[in-house]
Design a protein around this motif. Sequence first.
Motif, short mmCIF file in Angstrom:
data_model
loop_
_atom_site.label_atom_id
_atom_site.label_comp_id
_atom_site.label_asym_id
_atom_site.label_seq_id
_atom_site.Cartn_x
_atom_site.Cartn_y
_atom_site.Cartn_z
N ILE A 35 -34.95 -20.76 48.58
CA ILE A 35 -33.34 -20.59 48.44
C ILE A 35 -32.88 -21.38 47.33
CG2 ILE A 35 -32.90 -20.58 50.87
CD1 ILE A 35 -32.30 -23.65 50.72
N ARG A 36 -33.73 -21.63 46.50
CA ARG A 36 -33.40 -22.33 45.19
C ARG A 36 -33.50 -21.35 43.91
NH1 ARG A 36 -37.82 -27.07 45.34
NH2 ARG A 36 -39.27 -25.65 46.59
N ILE A 37 -32.56 -21.58 43.23
CA ILE A 37 -32.48 -20.91 41.74
C ILE A 37 -32.02 -22.01 40.66
CG2 ILE A 37 -30.86 -19.37 40.60
CD1 ILE A 37 -30.36 -17.65 43.08
N SER A 38 -32.51 -21.88 39.80
CA SER A 38 -32.15 -22.58 38.46
C SER A 38 -31.71 -22.08 37.36
CB SER A 38 -33.06 -23.67 38.12
OG SER A 38 -34.13 -23.04 37.47
N ILE A 39 -30.55 -22.36 36.69
CA ILE A 39 -29.95 -21.75 35.35
C ILE A 39 -30.67 -22.38 34.12
CG2 ILE A 39 -28.00 -21.18 34.09
CD1 ILE A 39 -28.19 -19.71 36.88
N GLU A 40 -31.32 -21.79 33.57
CA GLU A 40 -32.03 -22.25 32.24
C GLU A 40 -31.62 -21.59 31.04
OE1 GLU A 40 -34.53 -24.44 32.73
OE2 GLU A 40 -34.22 -24.17 35.05
N SER A 41 -31.72 -22.54 29.93
CA SER A 41 -31.16 -22.08 28.70
C SER A 41 -31.79 -22.83 27.36
CB SER A 41 -29.56 -22.25 28.53
OG SER A 41 -29.19 -22.20 27.08
N LEU A 42 -32.13 -22.26 26.37
CA LEU A 42 -32.51 -22.80 25.17
C LEU A 42 -31.55 -23.50 24.11
CD1 LEU A 42 -35.41 -20.42 24.17
CD2 LEU A 42 -35.59 -22.59 25.64
N SER A 43 -30.10 -23.46 24.88
CA SER A 43 -29.13 -23.69 23.91
C SER A 43 -29.05 -25.06 23.41
CB SER A 43 -27.63 -23.27 24.36
OG SER A 43 -27.45 -21.82 24.70
N LYS A 44 -29.27 -26.06 24.13
CA LYS A 44 -29.15 -27.44 24.07
C LYS A 44 -30.40 -28.04 23.81
CE LYS A 44 -24.56 -26.56 24.83
NZ LYS A 44 -24.61 -25.35 25.24
N THR A 45 -31.21 -27.92 25.00
CA THR A 45 -32.55 -28.77 24.52
C THR A 45 -33.63 -28.20 23.58
OG1 THR A 45 -33.61 -27.39 26.27
CG2 THR A 45 -32.72 -29.38 26.86
N PHE A 46 -33.39 -27.08 23.05
CA PHE A 46 -34.15 -26.59 21.89
C PHE A 46 -32.97 -26.16 20.67
CE2 PHE A 46 -37.10 -26.42 25.12
CZ PHE A 46 -38.39 -26.69 24.38
N ASN A 47 -31.77 -26.67 20.76
CA ASN A 47 -30.64 -26.53 19.80
C ASN A 47 -30.75 -24.87 19.20
OD1 ASN A 47 -30.73 -29.23 19.98
ND2 ASN A 47 -32.22 -29.45 18.19
N ALA A 48 -30.61 -24.02 20.24
CA ALA A 48 -30.52 -22.62 19.95
C ALA A 48 -29.31 -21.96 20.57
CB ALA A 48 -31.95 -21.99 20.43
N CYS A 49 -28.14 -22.49 20.39
CA CYS A 49 -27.07 -21.92 20.86
C CYS A 49 -26.72 -20.52 20.83
CB CYS A 49 -25.77 -22.59 20.47
SG CYS A 49 -25.58 -24.48 21.31
N GLY A 50 -26.88 -20.27 19.22
CA GLY A 50 -26.61 -18.98 18.84
C GLY A 50 -27.71 -17.77 19.22
N LEU A 51 -28.82 -18.26 19.89
CA LEU A 51 -29.83 -17.42 20.04
C LEU A 51 -29.50 -16.54 21.44
CD1 LEU A 51 -32.89 -16.61 19.09
CD2 LEU A 51 -33.72 -18.34 20.66
N ARG A 52 -28.74 -17.18 22.39
CA ARG A 52 -28.05 -16.79 23.71
C ARG A 52 -29.41 -16.09 24.42
NH1 ARG A 52 -25.25 -18.94 24.83
NH2 ARG A 52 -24.24 -17.27 26.14
N MET A 53 -30.20 -17.24 24.55
CA MET A 53 -31.41 -16.96 25.46
C MET A 53 -31.56 -17.72 26.56
SD MET A 53 -33.86 -14.70 25.01
CE MET A 53 -32.46 -13.07 24.68
#
Length: 455
Positions: free
Chosen positions: A261-279
Motif C-alpha cells: 500500500i506504499r507509494i513515494s513521489i520522487e524527483s531530481l529537482s531538489k536533491t540533484f539541483n535539476a528543476c528544469g529537467l522535469r524528471m
Amino acid sequence: MVFGKTDKKFSNFFNQIKPSGLRLAQTIFEKRVKEDLKKGIAPIEAINVAIGSVSLKTHPKLLERYLNPTDETLINGVWRYGETPGTEKANQVFINIIKAFLPEDSNLELYSIIQDGGSGAMRTAVLGLCGDAGSEDRPLLVMNPTYTNYKAVADELGRKIVAVERALDRSGNFNDVAVEEIEKAVRKYRPGALLIIPYDNPSGKLMRQKTINEYARICLENDMFIISDEAYRGLYYVDCEPPSIWRVTDKDVPGIEDAKIRISIESLSKTFNACGLRMGALVTDNEDFIERASAANTTYLCPSIIDQHIVEVLYDEKKEDILKWISNLRDYYKDLLEYMYEGLNKEVPGAIVSKPEASIYMVVDLRDIVDDDFDAEEFVMYCATEGEVRLNGKRYTLLVSPMWGFYNVIEGRNPGRTQVRIACVEPEEKMRLVPRLFGELLYQYLDSRKDLAAC
C-alpha cells in the motif's frame, strides 16, 4: 493580465483560474518589467524566493551527459517514442537513490514509472486511488498546510481533497497531526489515500519515523494507500535517521510489507539541483498499481527520451557517492536556513518564523503584528508591482509566495491570509539580502495601508 474576468467562450475552469501562488508574484512582476522597459526605466531586480527553483549547479555527471550524450541513436537524430513507463535504467536510478538511504539489509522489491516531475507523479496517484471526478468518494486526505500543487492537481482532475489541521505555534513549530485526528478523519471521509510529506513543503518540518510508522499503521488497518512525497529525501537538519515510508518494516507495523500500500513521489529537482529537467518518478511496492499506472499514462505516450538519457548517467552511481552529494547539500542549506531564521526574526520582530528542520522552506506568519484586514496576497502583489528597496546603489524587490493556496479550507478563515512561504533557492549572496528586504518591504506596505486609510 486580468484574472477573475469571465468570458463565456472559455470553460468554467479557465474562467475561475488564476496563477498558482508559487508563480503569482513572478507573473505580475514580469508585467512590471515590461511596462518599465516601455517607459525607458531600467528594470528593478527581483529576488525570487516564491518558487523552489533551485539555482545551485546540477550534479556534474548530469551536466556532463547533457553536454556529451552517448546514445548514438539520439546523436544521429532519430528521436522516436520510448516506453510509456520510461527506460529501465532511468527508473532504476530513482530506486537506487531510495535504497541509498535504507539499511543494508533492506530487501524491498520496488517498482517505478517515470513521470513529469513530482507533480506528474501525484497526478497519476490521484487518478489511481481517488473516486470518480465530481464525486465525494475516496478523497485524498492531506495535512494543512500542504504543497499547493497537490491541491491544484486534485482540483484540476475534479477529485475531492480533504484535510486535517496543523497549527504553527508562536515558537515556530508546526505540530504533528495526532494519530487520533487521522483516525477520526479516516472514519469520516473514507479516503482513498493519505498524503504525507516527511521533509515538509511548505513548513520545513521534519516528520519523525515513529510518526510515519503510526500513519502507515492507520492506512494498513483501513485498507488504503499511503503516499509519501520524498522529493527532499536527505535534506534534514536535526540529529536522526532520514525518515521514509520505505523504512517501515513488519517489525514496526506487522503486515505492512505484504499489504503493498506504499507509494513515494520522487524527483531530481531538489536533491540533484535539476528543476528544469522535469524528471520524477512514482515508486511503489505494488506491481499491479504500476501496471495500471502505465496503462493510464499511454495517453501521453512516453516521458522525454532525451531527459531520461541524461538521468541514466546516475545508474552506476555508488551509494556512498549519492549520500556524499546530498550530505554536502544538507550542510549548505543548514547554514543558510539558520541564517534566514535568525535574520527574519531580527528584521521582523513579533513575526512567527517556522523552525528549519528539513527541505528548503520556511513559513513566516505575521498574524501577531498585522490587523484583521491584512491579506498576504495583497502584500505579495505590492512587492511585485511597486515595492522597492535600495541596497548598495541597486533597486530590489522580493517575490514570496502567499500561503492561502497551501490550505484546503472549507469553512472559516484561511490561516494563509497572514502567512508567506520563503524558498531558499537564490544564490547565497542574494539569499542573505532576503531578511532585510522582507522587513523593509513589509513595513513599506503596512505604511502605505495607513496612508490609504487616512485619505
